[in-house]
Write a protein that holds these residues in place. Sequence first.
Motif, mmCIF file in Angstrom:
data_model
loop_
_atom_site.group_PDB
_atom_site.id
_atom_site.type_symbol
_atom_site.label_atom_id
_atom_site.label_comp_id
_atom_site.label_asym_id
_atom_site.label_seq_id
_atom_site.Cartn_x
_atom_site.Cartn_y
_atom_site.Cartn_z
ATOM 1 N N PHE A 1 0.765 -1.007 -0.093
ATOM 2 C CA PHE A 1 0.048 -0.091 -0.214
ATOM 3 C C PHE A 1 0.891 1.232 -0.098
ATOM 4 O O PHE A 1 2.121 1.261 0.056
ATOM 5 N N ASP A 2 0.255 2.329 -0.384
ATOM 6 C CA ASP A 2 1.138 3.764 -0.571
ATOM 7 C C ASP A 2 0.599 4.428 0.599
ATOM 8 O O ASP A 2 -0.339 4.568 1.153
ATOM 9 N N MET A 3 1.422 5.382 1.001
ATOM 10 C CA MET A 3 1.409 6.416 1.729
ATOM 11 C C MET A 3 2.209 7.639 1.168
ATOM 12 O O MET A 3 2.941 7.780 0.556
ATOM 13 N N ILE A 4 1.487 8.990 1.541
ATOM 14 C CA ILE A 4 1.967 10.217 1.207
ATOM 15 C C ILE A 4 2.336 10.730 2.481
ATOM 16 O O ILE A 4 1.429 10.884 3.230
ATOM 17 N N TYR A 5 3.471 11.515 2.650
ATOM 18 C CA TYR A 5 3.828 12.354 3.703
ATOM 19 C C TYR A 5 4.470 13.729 3.121
ATOM 20 O O TYR A 5 4.579 14.100 1.888
ATOM 21 N N ALA A 6 4.921 14.538 4.001
ATOM 22 C CA ALA A 6 5.506 16.088 4.008
ATOM 23 C C ALA A 6 4.411 16.680 3.471
ATOM 24 O O ALA A 6 4.035 17.453 2.497
ATOM 25 N N LEU A 7 3.165 16.361 4.257
ATOM 26 C CA LEU A 7 2.023 17.225 3.983
ATOM 27 C C LEU A 7 2.080 18.459 5.022
ATOM 28 O O LEU A 7 2.753 18.715 5.895
ATOM 29 N N PRO A 8 0.989 19.396 4.542
ATOM 30 C CA PRO A 8 1.099 20.791 5.368
ATOM 31 C C PRO A 8 0.914 20.580 6.795
ATOM 32 O O PRO A 8 -0.028 19.664 7.262
ATOM 33 N N SER B 1 4.773 1.672 -0.670
ATOM 34 C CA SER B 1 5.430 2.811 -1.365
ATOM 35 C C SER B 1 4.943 4.071 -0.466
ATOM 36 O O SER B 1 4.128 4.284 -0.062
ATOM 37 N N LEU B 2 6.477 4.916 -0.285
ATOM 38 C CA LEU B 2 6.150 5.961 0.533
ATOM 39 C C LEU B 2 6.558 7.223 -0.165
ATOM 40 O O LEU B 2 7.900 7.492 -0.722
ATOM 41 N N TYR B 3 5.959 8.101 -0.528
ATOM 42 C CA TYR B 3 5.869 9.567 -1.601
ATOM 43 C C TYR B 3 5.830 10.641 -0.687
ATOM 44 O O TYR B 3 4.890 10.919 0.185
ATOM 45 N N GLN B 4 6.869 11.485 -1.056
ATOM 46 C CA GLN B 4 6.512 12.861 -0.489
ATOM 47 C C GLN B 4 5.756 13.598 -1.379
ATOM 48 O O GLN B 4 5.776 13.431 -2.386
ATOM 49 N N LEU B 5 4.703 14.402 -0.730
ATOM 50 C CA LEU B 5 3.821 14.989 -1.672
ATOM 51 C C LEU B 5 4.453 16.284 -2.496
ATOM 52 O O LEU B 5 5.611 17.068 -2.014
ATOM 53 N N THR B 6 4.268 15.942 -3.899
ATOM 54 C CA THR B 6 4.805 17.032 -4.732
ATOM 55 C C THR B 6 3.655 17.734 -5.403
ATOM 56 O O THR B 6 2.520 17.229 -5.439
ATOM 57 N N GLY C 1 -1.381 30.610 -2.532
ATOM 58 C CA GLY C 1 -1.171 30.808 -1.074
ATOM 59 C C GLY C 1 -2.075 30.027 -0.116
ATOM 60 O O GLY C 1 -2.157 30.349 1.023
ATOM 61 N N ARG C 2 -2.891 29.084 -0.696
ATOM 62 C CA ARG C 2 -3.928 28.591 0.363
ATOM 63 C C ARG C 2 -3.299 27.323 1.110
ATOM 64 O O ARG C 2 -3.737 27.087 2.193
ATOM 65 N N PHE C 3 -2.261 27.028 1.113
ATOM 66 C CA PHE C 3 -1.378 26.180 1.909
ATOM 67 C C PHE C 3 0.167 26.010 1.389
ATOM 68 O O PHE C 3 0.359 26.616 0.091
ATOM 69 N N THR C 4 1.024 25.607 2.207
ATOM 70 C CA THR C 4 2.261 25.318 2.035
ATOM 71 C C THR C 4 2.951 24.117 2.289
ATOM 72 O O THR C 4 2.173 23.469 3.017
ATOM 73 N N VAL C 5 3.770 23.665 1.653
ATOM 74 C CA VAL C 5 4.785 22.528 1.868
ATOM 75 C C VAL C 5 5.829 22.676 2.618
ATOM 76 O O VAL C 5 6.271 23.639 2.649
ATOM 77 N N PRO C 6 6.120 21.405 3.410
ATOM 78 C CA PRO C 6 7.617 21.505 4.034
ATOM 79 C C PRO C 6 8.596 22.086 3.443
ATOM 80 O O PRO C 6 8.808 21.608 1.876
ATOM 81 N N ASP C 7 9.567 22.764 3.601
ATOM 82 C CA ASP C 7 10.704 23.186 2.933
ATOM 83 C C ASP C 7 11.818 22.068 2.869
ATOM 84 O O ASP C 7 11.616 20.890 3.584
ATOM 85 N N ALA C 8 12.561 22.209 1.972
ATOM 86 C CA ALA C 8 13.658 21.427 1.813
ATOM 87 C C ALA C 8 14.301 20.404 2.961
ATOM 88 O O ALA C 8 14.570 19.150 3.248
ATOM 89 N N ASP C 9 14.817 21.270 4.025
ATOM 90 C CA ASP C 9 15.268 20.806 5.151
ATOM 91 C C ASP C 9 14.396 19.835 6.125
ATOM 92 O O ASP C 9 14.803 18.892 6.354
ATOM 93 N N ASP D 1 14.254 15.727 7.011
ATOM 94 C CA ASP D 1 14.226 15.281 7.980
ATOM 95 C C ASP D 1 12.815 13.905 8.086
ATOM 96 O O ASP D 1 13.128 12.809 8.631
ATOM 97 N N LEU D 2 11.886 14.428 7.467
ATOM 98 C CA LEU D 2 10.927 13.394 7.295
ATOM 99 C C LEU D 2 11.331 12.190 6.650
ATOM 100 O O LEU D 2 11.036 10.910 6.703
#
Length: 399
Positions: free
Chosen positions: A177-184, A207-212, A226-234, A238-239
Amino acid sequence: MLEGTHAADLPGAETGDAGFGIYVHWPFCAAKCPYCDFNSHVRHGGVDAMGFADALCTELEFNARRLSGTPRRTVRSIFFGGGTPSLMPPQAVEKVIAKVADFWPVADDLEITLEANPSSVDAGRFRGFRDAGVNRVSIGVQSLDDAKLKFLGRLHDRADALRAVEIAQATFPRMSFDMIYALPGQSVEDWRGELAHALSLAGEHMSLYQLTIEPGTAFARLHDAGRFTVPDADFARDLYDVTQDLTAEAGLPVYEISNHARPGAECRHNLVYWNNGDFVGVGPGAHGRLTLGSGRWATACEPMPEAWRRKVLANGHGMSVDDLLAPEEIADEYLVMGLRLASGIDVERYAALAGRGLDSGRISDLEEHGMIARVGNRGLRVTPEGFPVLNAVVADLAA
């Protein structure tokens, strides 16, 4: 990270044969997810599923005829992707699988994967897919948090996801199964807890994907506004590091930048892609790679489902792209796809494809900075430090 792997052990290292697979695209979904840039379409008036299955079979026949003048290939994998293939009637899946076996010999251990969404899972339907021949299912869980699932536009909730995983484990011999992380707003501890729970449910593969944020998606419009932001690269790094640590501890180490499996449980179909193997692609928007007498060809089908079907009825296929690849293009694909793998690439195979070797100075520089590592005499792989900046590493090597 497969430290002991030697390039000669890589699939196809000696012969360039990474296997042969069939990709079947089912483009229909119950709803379009806001992050999705795949070729998926919603048809509220219903879909003539068996009519589309007939068209898929016609396109398979066209490809079989096209390959008839080449050495006989054994199909190692069939992958039903989408879209939401779990919306297909099991009899449509069975018809397509049978047609593949009509045209090609199939491996005794043929892997047949079907993607599923938790909102379209019930035990009876899954039993129907298993009876049709499907032996591996990949479920789009994406999150085990109801608020995150709502943000991602999913039609299921946490309870649906858990039930789907349970049914899949009871029905199929193999499951992912898939999961998505690095969410706002997602913290490291949030993701650590959610991933730990997911790993307690996982069997052999995740399968583990960072949100793009993909251009043209609903999320792209909301993000630009500007309705939401995603985590910065640093923070995303960490995630990513937490992801690698927990999966390794659970016995599902990374084997491709976003995919984790117990040794021997890797997705065989995707390994065909990543090792530059041949595959037939049928269905709206499906891509393929075929080695014919004149070279290696890249194919792509018309993406709009109804237009694709009309083309199949008229021509026997729905292809809109059928291009002979130059040696440099073949080598670049091998480099780009192969370096996604923890096992890496065979540099001699790259040189044979490209007609030239990789630049030794660039290799030494990246090695000095800890981005890549040599594997035996012929192998090259990206290191754990290099994976988070994989695109930059590949661009440097390809320059």
